[in-house]
Structure formats: C-alpha cells, structure tokens
Design a protein around this motif. Sequence first.
Motif, PDB file in Angstrom:
ATOM      1  N   THR A  58       0.834  -1.260  -0.105  1.00  0.00           N
ATOM      2  CA  THR A  58       0.036   0.016  -0.044  1.00  0.00           C
ATOM      3  C   THR A  58       0.995   1.110  -0.144  1.00  0.00           C
ATOM      4  O   THR A  58       0.348   2.401  -0.435  1.00  0.00           O
ATOM      5  CB  THR A  58      -0.960   0.010   1.307  1.00  0.00           C
ATOM      6  OG1 THR A  58      -0.011  -0.124   2.565  1.00  0.00           O
ATOM      7  CG2 THR A  58      -1.963  -1.112   1.143  1.00  0.00           C
ATOM      8  N   GLU A  59       1.777   0.980   0.449  1.00  0.00           N
ATOM      9  CA  GLU A  59       2.968   2.477   0.632  1.00  0.00           C
ATOM     10  C   GLU A  59       4.022   2.536  -0.560  1.00  0.00           C
ATOM     11  O   GLU A  59       4.567   3.542  -0.874  1.00  0.00           O
ATOM     12  CB  GLU A  59       3.939   2.368   1.862  1.00  0.00           C
ATOM     13  CG  GLU A  59       3.148   2.273   3.074  1.00  0.00           C
ATOM     14  CD  GLU A  59       2.395   3.707   3.392  1.00  0.00           C
ATOM     15  OE1 GLU A  59       2.980   4.649   2.841  1.00  0.00           O
ATOM     16  OE2 GLU A  59       1.150   3.645   4.080  1.00  0.00           O
ATOM     17  N   ALA A  60       4.163   1.495  -1.371  1.00  0.00           N
ATOM     18  CA  ALA A  60       4.830   1.575  -2.613  1.00  0.00           C
ATOM     19  C   ALA A  60       4.130   2.234  -3.647  1.00  0.00           C
ATOM     20  O   ALA A  60       3.054   2.368  -3.871  1.00  0.00           O
ATOM     21  CB  ALA A  60       5.159   0.016  -2.961  1.00  0.00           C
ATOM     22  N   GLU A  61       5.297   2.745  -4.679  1.00  0.00           N
ATOM     23  CA  GLU A  61       4.837   3.521  -5.750  1.00  0.00           C
ATOM     24  C   GLU A  61       5.682   3.150  -6.922  1.00  0.00           C
ATOM     25  O   GLU A  61       5.175   3.729  -8.124  1.00  0.00           O
ATOM     26  CB  GLU A  61       5.248   5.121  -5.471  1.00  0.00           C
ATOM     27  CG  GLU A  61       4.182   5.744  -4.342  1.00  0.00           C
ATOM     28  CD  GLU A  61       4.425   7.174  -4.096  1.00  0.00           C
ATOM     29  OE1 GLU A  61       5.574   7.723  -4.861  1.00  0.00           O
ATOM     30  OE2 GLU A  61       3.979   7.946  -3.289  1.00  0.00           O
ATOM     31  N   GLY A  62       6.407   2.131  -6.920  1.00  0.00           N
ATOM     32  CA  GLY A  62       7.416   1.750  -7.808  1.00  0.00           C
ATOM     33  C   GLY A  62       8.673   2.476  -7.836  1.00  0.00           C
ATOM     34  O   GLY A  62       8.686   3.616  -7.340  1.00  0.00           O
ATOM     35  N   PHE A  63       9.559   1.594  -8.556  1.00  0.00           N
ATOM     36  CA  PHE A  63      10.946   2.445  -8.410  1.00  0.00           C
ATOM     37  C   PHE A  63      10.832   3.665  -9.526  1.00  0.00           C
ATOM     38  O   PHE A  63      10.141   3.624 -10.533  1.00  0.00           O
ATOM     39  CB  PHE A  63      12.084   1.317  -8.995  1.00  0.00           C
ATOM     40  CG  PHE A  63      12.342   0.230  -8.058  1.00  0.00           C
ATOM     41  CD1 PHE A  63      12.945   0.536  -6.893  1.00  0.00           C
ATOM     42  CD2 PHE A  63      11.601  -1.058  -8.420  1.00  0.00           C
ATOM     43  CE1 PHE A  63      13.052  -0.340  -6.064  1.00  0.00           C
ATOM     44  CE2 PHE A  63      11.891  -2.135  -7.326  1.00  0.00           C
ATOM     45  CZ  PHE A  63      12.720  -1.884  -6.362  1.00  0.00           C
ATOM     46  N   ALA A  64      11.952   4.391  -9.035  1.00  0.00           N
ATOM     47  CA  ALA A  64      12.068   5.683 -10.104  1.00  0.00           C
ATOM     48  C   ALA A  64      12.574   5.312 -11.591  1.00  0.00           C
ATOM     49  O   ALA A  64      13.307   4.450 -11.666  1.00  0.00           O
ATOM     50  CB  ALA A  64      13.178   6.582  -9.546  1.00  0.00           C
TER      51      ALA A  64
END
Length: 488
Positions: free
Chosen positions: A136-142
């Motif tokens: 839920t806190e992840a957004e994916g690597f830059a």
Amino acid sequence: MDSGEHDVLSVREQLFHERVRECIICILLFASLYILCYFILTHFKRHTDFTTVDDEEDAAVNRIALWLCTFTLAVSLGAVLLLPFSIISNEVLLSFPQNYYIQWLNGSLIHGLWNLVFLFSNLSLVFLMPFTYFFTEAEGFAGSKKGIMARVYETFVVLLLLTLLVLGMVWVASAIVDNNAASRENLYDLWEFYLPYLYSCISLFGVLLLLLCTPFGLSRMFTVTGTLLVKPRLLEDLDEQLNCTGFEEAAISRKISSGKTSCWLNLDVEVLRQQYLAIHTHRITLEKRRKASAWQRNLGYPLAMLSLLSLTGISVLVVCFHVLELLLDDAAMPRGIQDAPLGKVSFSVFGSFGAAMQVILIFYLMISSVVGFYSSPLFTKLLPEQHDTAMTKIIGNCVSLLVLSSALPVLSRTLGFTRFDLLGDFGRFNWLGNFYIVILYNMLFAGLTTLCLVKKFTWAVQAELIRAFGLHKLPLPVTRSHQPSKLS
C-alpha cells in the motif's frame, strides 16, 4: 483379488475419504470465517479509498490489501475459536460415542485445524501483513513504468531486504548467546529453526501483551457494559442529561444559523457542525434509553453487572488455584502433545458443566483483552471508526488482533483455564517448560487483575454513591489564598 488385498484397499479408501472429508470441513469453516470477516472490515473501511474516480490503481491496491487483511482476520478468529471448538468436540464425543453422524469429529480433524491455524498465523505475521503494508505504501521504482506490477516488484525487494536483515540479526544474536557447533548447524535450517523461533518470540510478546491488556480489560468491562445498558433511575438521571444536551444542541444550532462565533474564540463553522452532530447523536441515544422498559432498566443492568463480577471472580480464583497446582504437581505445567485423545475423558472435573464454563471463560478473556487493548493509552489511536478507517489502520488492527488471538490458547493453558494440552507446534515454545516463568506469569496475572478491580470498584462505588445522593450537585467550596499586597 484375495481378502488381504481387499482389506488393504478398503483401509486406503477409508483413509482417502477421511482426508477428503477433513479438507472439505476445513475449507467450509475457513470460508465461513472469511465471509464474516469481510463484512466486518467493509463496515469499518473508508469507502473513498476504494473508488475508481480519483485513481484506479490505488483503488485496486486497496482492494488487494483488503482481501489479505480479511484472510488475516479470519485466521485470528480461527485462533480464538480453536480451543473452545476442541473442548466442545471432546464433550460431544463423550456424550455420543457411537453416533454415526458425528464420526467426522475426530482427533485427526482437530489436530489438522491446530496445524493449519499455526501455519496461517506464521504466514500472515511473517509475510502477508508486511507485504500488505509495503504494497500500500509502494509507488514503484524511479524511472520504471507505473502500475500494480511496479509496486509488487518494489514490495518484494523491500521484503527481501527486510528478511535478510531479520535473519542476520537472529543469526548474530544466536551465535553470541550459544556459540557451539550444534547451534551454528541449526542456524542454516530456515524452516525448522528460524520460523518456529520467530513465532515463539511473537507468541511470547503476545502473551506478555495479554498480561497487560487482560487485567485492565477485566476492569474496563464494567464501564463498557454500563454505557451500553440502561442503568436504574437510582444511578442515572436521564431527564437531567437530556435537558443539558438539548440546551447545548440549541446553543450550537443558534451559532451555526446566525453565522456568528464566540466573541473571544475564533471557532470554525465546520468544527461547530461536528460538535452539533455529536451532541445530536448523543441526544437521540439518551431518548432511546429513556424509552427502555422497567424490566430492561431494573433487571438487565444488575444481572449484567453480577455476571461480569462472577466471571471475573471465577477467573481470579482459577488462576490462584492453578498457582497451588503448579507448586504441588508437575502435571499442571503447560505442555504440547502430538495426538489429541478426544472422547476419552473430560478435561474438567465438573464434566460438561465445567467444560462449558471453560469455554465461557476463554471467550470472556479474549473480549476483555480486546477491550483492554483498545482502552490503553498506547493503542487508543488504533480504534477503528465506522466507514472511516484508513487502510494502514486496518492493517495495524489485523496484526494486533492476530498477535492477541494466536497467544490466547497459550494464555488459557498457562493460566489453567483448561486442561486441554496444546496441539502441534503450539506446544513447541521453549519458555513453556520453564517453571519460574509460568508461575511468575500466573502470580502477576492474579495480582494485576485484583489490583485493577480494587481500584475500579473503589472509585466506581464512591462516584455512584455521590451521584445517587445528589452530592455532585452541591457547589464546591472555593478557597482563596490571601496574599499580602506588595507596595512599591
């Protein structure tokens, strides 16, 4: 085919059908718990987190997290029902030993349920709940393509790093504490050493948490029950409360309608509306309580208080008696067994009545521990709100309830509430065989419960007597300190 081969084939077919039957029963039980827990979580979840108007990806992530939290909460509920179901099954087999329709209720099924609960508890605590939180806190690597799979990759990388960190800390701590060849050999066995050792530490933490929450919850149960039930008129003046609430509601409504705030405070209109809604809800509750019947008012409240007092007193007496048993008999120590001898002998000296009392006390302990957990200052912020609970708070509640519920069978056996020994891996905890830890735990539980009850009833009786005689309406004397004036 001769008779010998036919008998062997019949035994294999019987074993196969029994295993299939046990699998079907386990699936049906878990499916029922899952559906119940799903309705519970949907009652508390925040609906705006699951709408696809703002962000479809976030809504999908929250739905996956909700499914995993539902699984964890179902495992928690299964851990709570584990010991009562085993005790009731034993009494049913004792009462109907030759009944054809309850032959499915056997030791193999009970032992399988204990193993499944232990396995799913490990899986939820070690993998599912950390995965859910990081997911839920992840957004994916830059620089990577956005999407759910990008979040999954980031979550797995974070989990892998966290697992290596935890395993390394356990390896170093074990090497420092017990530096020998046999201990170093065990360090390389992940399934037989790390996971049981980690779950043993979590279970010990849960038992210690129950030691703090349950005595406090036993005293808080009287207050919570008093707020849910209608008190007799001798102990509560609903007319006066309704008048005060009506005046407050009218005053705030007048402020909102006129658009004016206090002359010395810069209050927000939104804050006034929230206060108005809270007072309006409280007034409606008071009106419903005033319409209660005389039987509900004069009989329900005393019976509920007497029931709570009786259950709490019985709990303290059982623990005190268990302390004497520990001092006189080694068989009173909690231990684990690998086979459940169901239908042989009752686990209570009072027969079915004693077994029913054990089940009631176990449920009462669990409810009290939950009440004490959410009433403690450290965990009050975790209390879920109806239709307004964030997903991170739901995850925290599921983890907390799983820790408490998985330690409930160990707590019940350690305190002597039942003679049913711990099955499967629940009895493999090393600290269960330590006599000093067990007896100290029993003494602390009895002492803390007695202390909380004495403090609770001392203040409660004093407050109720003051309210019953109307002494709370008397003006308090104001003492003014006379200070000599300083002349310049």
